[in-house]
Design a protein around this motif. Structure first.
Motif, PDB file in Angstrom:
ATOM      1  N   TYR A 125       0.799  -1.231   0.000  1.00 10.50           N
ATOM      2  CA  TYR A 125       0.000   0.000   0.000  1.00 10.50           C
ATOM      3  C   TYR A 125       0.832   1.282   0.000  1.00 10.50           C
ATOM      4  O   TYR A 125       0.294   2.366  -0.181  1.00 10.50           O
ATOM      5  N   GLY A 126       2.111   1.179   0.252  1.00  9.54           N
ATOM      6  CA  GLY A 126       2.954   2.360   0.243  1.00  9.54           C
ATOM      7  C   GLY A 126       2.744   3.269   1.436  1.00  9.54           C
ATOM      8  O   GLY A 126       3.003   4.478   1.359  1.00  9.54           O
ATOM      9  N   MET A 127       2.289   2.700   2.576  1.00  7.60           N
ATOM     10  CA  MET A 127       2.147   3.512   3.784  1.00  7.60           C
ATOM     11  C   MET A 127       3.529   3.978   4.233  1.00  7.60           C
ATOM     12  O   MET A 127       4.502   3.237   4.123  1.00  7.60           O
TER      13      MET A 127
ATOM     14  N   CYS B  55     -12.532  -7.392   5.039  1.00  2.00           N
ATOM     15  CA  CYS B  55     -13.588  -7.711   5.999  1.00  2.00           C
ATOM     16  C   CYS B  55     -14.636  -6.593   6.081  1.00  2.00           C
ATOM     17  O   CYS B  55     -15.834  -6.859   6.075  1.00  2.00           O
ATOM     18  N   GLN B  56     -14.191  -5.356   6.129  1.00  2.00           N
ATOM     19  CA  GLN B  56     -15.081  -4.224   6.434  1.00  2.00           C
ATOM     20  C   GLN B  56     -15.875  -3.733   5.231  1.00  2.00           C
ATOM     21  O   GLN B  56     -17.000  -3.275   5.377  1.00  2.00           O
ATOM     22  N   PHE B  57     -15.321  -3.811   4.038  1.00  8.98           N
ATOM     23  CA  PHE B  57     -15.945  -3.190   2.878  1.00  8.98           C
ATOM     24  C   PHE B  57     -16.193  -4.199   1.764  1.00  8.98           C
ATOM     25  O   PHE B  57     -15.325  -5.032   1.478  1.00  8.98           O
ATOM     26  N   ALA B  58     -17.338  -4.087   1.120  1.00  5.89           N
ATOM     27  CA  ALA B  58     -17.679  -4.984   0.005  1.00  5.89           C
ATOM     28  C   ALA B  58     -16.664  -4.840  -1.128  1.00  5.89           C
ATOM     29  O   ALA B  58     -16.360  -5.812  -1.826  1.00  5.89           O
ATOM     30  N   GLU B  59     -16.121  -3.651  -1.304  1.00  5.17           N
ATOM     31  CA  GLU B  59     -15.137  -3.409  -2.365  1.00  5.17           C
ATOM     32  C   GLU B  59     -13.793  -4.062  -2.057  1.00  5.17           C
ATOM     33  O   GLU B  59     -12.945  -4.198  -2.923  1.00  5.17           O
ATOM     34  N   GLY B  60     -13.569  -4.387  -0.798  1.00  3.79           N
ATOM     35  CA  GLY B  60     -12.382  -5.120  -0.393  1.00  3.79           C
ATOM     36  C   GLY B  60     -11.112  -4.310  -0.319  1.00  3.79           C
ATOM     37  O   GLY B  60     -11.111  -3.084  -0.232  1.00  3.79           O
ATOM     38  N   SER B  61     -10.008  -5.039  -0.386  1.00  5.78           N
ATOM     39  CA  SER B  61      -8.691  -4.447  -0.137  1.00  5.78           C
ATOM     40  C   SER B  61      -8.269  -3.439  -1.201  1.00  5.78           C
ATOM     41  O   SER B  61      -7.372  -2.637  -0.960  1.00  5.78           O
ATOM     42  N   GLN B  62      -8.923  -3.437  -2.349  1.00  6.70           N
ATOM     43  CA  GLN B  62      -8.613  -2.462  -3.396  1.00  6.70           C
ATOM     44  C   GLN B  62      -8.817  -1.036  -2.892  1.00  6.70           C
ATOM     45  O   GLN B  62      -8.165  -0.102  -3.354  1.00  6.70           O
ATOM     46  N   LEU B  63      -9.725  -0.869  -1.921  1.00  6.60           N
ATOM     47  CA  LEU B  63     -10.003   0.467  -1.376  1.00  6.60           C
ATOM     48  C   LEU B  63      -8.761   1.128  -0.786  1.00  6.60           C
ATOM     49  O   LEU B  63      -8.702   2.347  -0.702  1.00  6.60           O
TER      50      LEU B  63
END
Length: 194
Positions: free
Chosen positions: A52-54, A83-91
């Motif tokens: 993610y480049g954090m 887990c939290q978002f339907a869009e998933g880890s792409q968010l």
């Protein structure tokens, strides 16, 4: 003889796994000095997570090697988002608009300060923290551990929850609870499996 040692090991693991990491004030471990948003903002964030480049700063007292720290932060951020978002880890790569209208920048804008143990803090409802999100700075401070046997970076997903819309006073925590992680020590962390 081996069975005797095995049974002692199993009992010890089960005991450590049942210890709550939320009650760290009773551990006898002195917290690190006060960390505020301003103090965290003054750190140098010269490390970058591979996915993610954090932007990350790792305190010298942290026991894990730097690459492990970066990998854990990415992996658990991905788990939280899936887990939290339907869009998933792409968010994690995108700007996200929350239902409140707040815009959350991509994870590459987030700065993460990793410290060895819990620290003194000045956040609503706490004077000692294992993690804190400073929204005005878009910085998460997270402790590697609270005391031996507790999950490494236990509050990381919890603090991501704050970044992604969990109220500072936790009034909407139930909307995040299944995704922000356990409040107890994890057996895998007790025996050294991440």
């Amino acid at each position: 003889m081996a069975m005797k040692y095995l049974s002692v090991l199993v009992v010890s693991i089960l005991f450590l796994a049942s210890v709550s990491c939320d009650s760290l004030d009773d551990t006898g471990i002195e917290p690190d000095p006060l960390i505020t948003g301003e103090i965290a903002d003054a750190e140098t964030y010269d490390l970058v997570t591979p996915v993610y480049g954090m932007q990350v700063s790792v305190d010298n007292g942290v026991n894990r090697n730097t690459q492990d720290v970066l990998d854990i932060l990415d992996r658990r951020a991905e788990q939280f988002l899936d887990c939290q978002f339907a869009e998933g880890s792409q968010l994690g790569f995108d700007e996200v608009m929350l239902s409140s209208g707040t815009i959350v920048p991509p994870l590459s804008d987030l700065r993460v300060l990793v410290v060895p143990i819990r620290f003194k803090c000045d956040v609503p409802g706490a004077s000692v923290c294992n993690g804190a999100y400073f929204g005005g700075f878009d910085i998460i401070v997270v402790a590697e551990g609270g005391f031996p046997g507790c999950e490494v970076f236990l509050p990381w997903k919890h603090e991501l929850g704050h970044r992604y819309g969990m109220d500072a006073n936790h009034t909407n925590q139930s909307e995040f609870q299944s995704c922000i992680g356990p409040s107890n020590c994890d057996i895998g962390d007790v025996i050294g499996i991440d």
